[in-house]
Write an enzyme that holds these catalytic residues in place. Sequence first.
Site, PDB file in Angstrom:
ATOM      1  N   LYS A  80      57.266  21.668 -54.651  1.00 23.03           N
ATOM      2  CA  LYS A  80      55.832  21.712 -54.943  1.00 23.03           C
ATOM      3  C   LYS A  80      55.659  21.865 -56.449  1.00 23.03           C
ATOM      4  CE  LYS A  80      51.724  24.447 -53.575  1.00 23.03           C
ATOM      5  NZ  LYS A  80      51.255  25.599 -52.763  1.00 23.03           N
ATOM      6  N   SER A 155      47.616  24.547 -49.301  1.00 22.48           N
ATOM      7  CA  SER A 155      47.656  23.768 -50.527  1.00 22.48           C
ATOM      8  C   SER A 155      48.934  22.947 -50.686  1.00 22.48           C
ATOM      9  CB  SER A 155      47.511  24.699 -51.739  1.00 22.48           C
ATOM     10  OG  SER A 155      48.620  25.583 -51.818  1.00 22.48           O
ATOM     11  N   SER A 179      49.341  28.470 -47.174  1.00 25.28           N
ATOM     12  CA  SER A 179      49.616  27.163 -47.773  1.00 25.28           C
ATOM     13  C   SER A 179      50.947  26.528 -47.426  1.00 25.28           C
ATOM     14  CB  SER A 179      49.525  27.260 -49.291  1.00 25.28           C
ATOM     15  OG  SER A 179      48.199  27.137 -49.671  1.00 25.28           O
TER      16      SER A 179
HETATM   17  N1  GLN Z   1      43.870  27.909 -48.265  1.00 23.75           N
HETATM   18  C1  GLN Z   1      44.010  29.164 -48.916  1.00 23.75           C
HETATM   19  C2  GLN Z   1      43.261  29.152 -50.231  1.00 23.75           C
HETATM   20  O1  GLN Z   1      42.610  28.222 -50.484  1.00 23.75           O
HETATM   21  C3  GLN Z   1      45.439  29.504 -49.099  1.00 23.75           C
HETATM   22  C4  GLN Z   1      46.056  28.857 -50.256  1.00 23.75           C
HETATM   23  C5  GLN Z   1      47.480  29.225 -50.441  1.00 23.75           C
HETATM   24  O2  GLN Z   1      48.124  29.782 -49.552  1.00 23.75           O
HETATM   25  N2  GLN Z   1      47.977  28.945 -51.631  1.00 23.75           N
HETATM   26  O3  GLN Z   1      43.307  30.059 -50.999  1.00 23.75           O
END
Ligand code: GLN
Length: 490
Positions: A80, A155, A179
């Site tokens: 990532k 994400s 994420s």
């Molecule tokens: N979807 C969550 C957010 O928008 C989690 C994101 C993540 O785990 N980086 O913060």
Amino acid sequence: MSDIALKSVKELSDMLAKGEISSVELTKAYIERTAALDGKVHAFLFKDERLALDGAEASDKRRARGETLGALDGIPVSLKDVIAVENQPLTCASKMLEHYVSPYTATSVKNLQARGAVLWGRLNMDEFAMGSSCENSAFGPTHNPWDLSRIPGGSSGGSAAAVAACFCACSLGSDTGGSIRQPASLCGVVGMKPTYGLVSRYGLAAFASSLDQIGPFARTVQDAAMLLGAVASYDPKDSTSVKVPIPDYAANLDENWLKGKKLGLPKEYLPDGLDAQVRAAIEKSVEKCAAAGAQIVEISLPHTELAIPVYYIIATAEASSNLARYDGVRYTHRSAKAKDIVDLYYKSRAEGFGEEVKRRIILGSYVLSSGYYDAYYLRAQKVRTLIRRDFEKAFESGIDAVIAPTSPSAAFKLGEKVSDPLEMYLNDIFTINVNLAGLPGISVPCALSAEGLPIGFQIIGKPFDEQNLLSCAHSCEELFGMRGVLPNLQ
Ligand code: GLN
């Protein structure tokens, strides 16, 4: 097209060991498959074929000399774009870091390099890991390989899609509120968030430091166990890193783990409005676990419904502080239109950050401001403790693992939720608690919906008990029959 790309890490590792393929052949297979199909998926933000092939050649030479560095030697792993590698771009999918090149390598990646893994490209994500659909990337969204009109989750959408599409053997992502697990669920792959402190965060661009963890994506639980074992380590460079023994998770997987174990099914995780297909898939999976000898116990985690507000206070507060470093003065985007220094900060940040990142910085600054700190931030911290205690009580009552859906729905259409941030935040309802409590969690594919979209089954374990969590996931994977079920991408 060659089907070696579709194999598991374990199979590939065995083939490399027997001399049936070389790492160069394998790496070329991924490079070719990515070149042919990533135009549709857009999992990658950066690819360096030469660098990957150099790594593969070095691995083959080591093997020829009898100096192989372990099971991951010669296996292509993608990262990532939030995890630093020296001399490679690190954009966090943000215009702010579009031209940034990292001066150092993350500890997790150093651990991979020490085991001979081949680094293959950098993967798309929501900007600074903020989002649930990969649509917040400044460089365009990733598409779900199961249905290109749908989101891959976020994400770490690129990390999940790349593994589902077989563009790499496995990948790393980061999980602050879901994420890793949520995109794994939506792309039909295995994704795991380790206990907070197991994998070093040194070299992971910070979003919310008390929640962020790096973890593996793979096509099987065994592969995820191999990757986790390779990246986890105590690291003095990360003050929250914890010194615990790191067993050979993959070698110690127990496929009869479920027999006699108690699985806690929290009633708050099957709420009335839950998508009917997700509910049916989870209920069926739970029946399979029971048939394999597990005892299913209904439990209550009463503070579950407070997770979203608590998370969006704590995560934004930490993000507003962490992202203050992107000021246009040091290594970030610098506005060419600034009149003076204050204007430089203002314009650089206004031009460099996307909408969602700005929304979170504003929200985070607000909840930390004097007058509101006690009412929001401090109170959220107290509720965070209550959420952690909910899990502690469940485990104290003799539960071996908590089981739940990973995501409230299968993958939705691109564009469907972008205009409604609150609706987007609700995607995290089943994953966020695990980060707030610092626990390990894993998503395993359990079924396909009527539309042919994957649905994930989440298992939550005790702190630093990754071995049992992985054994549970491995046994479930065996029962669910989704191992090796891949999208028909061509
Ligand atoms: N979807 C969550 C957010 O928008 C989690 C994101 C993540 O785990 N980086 O913060």
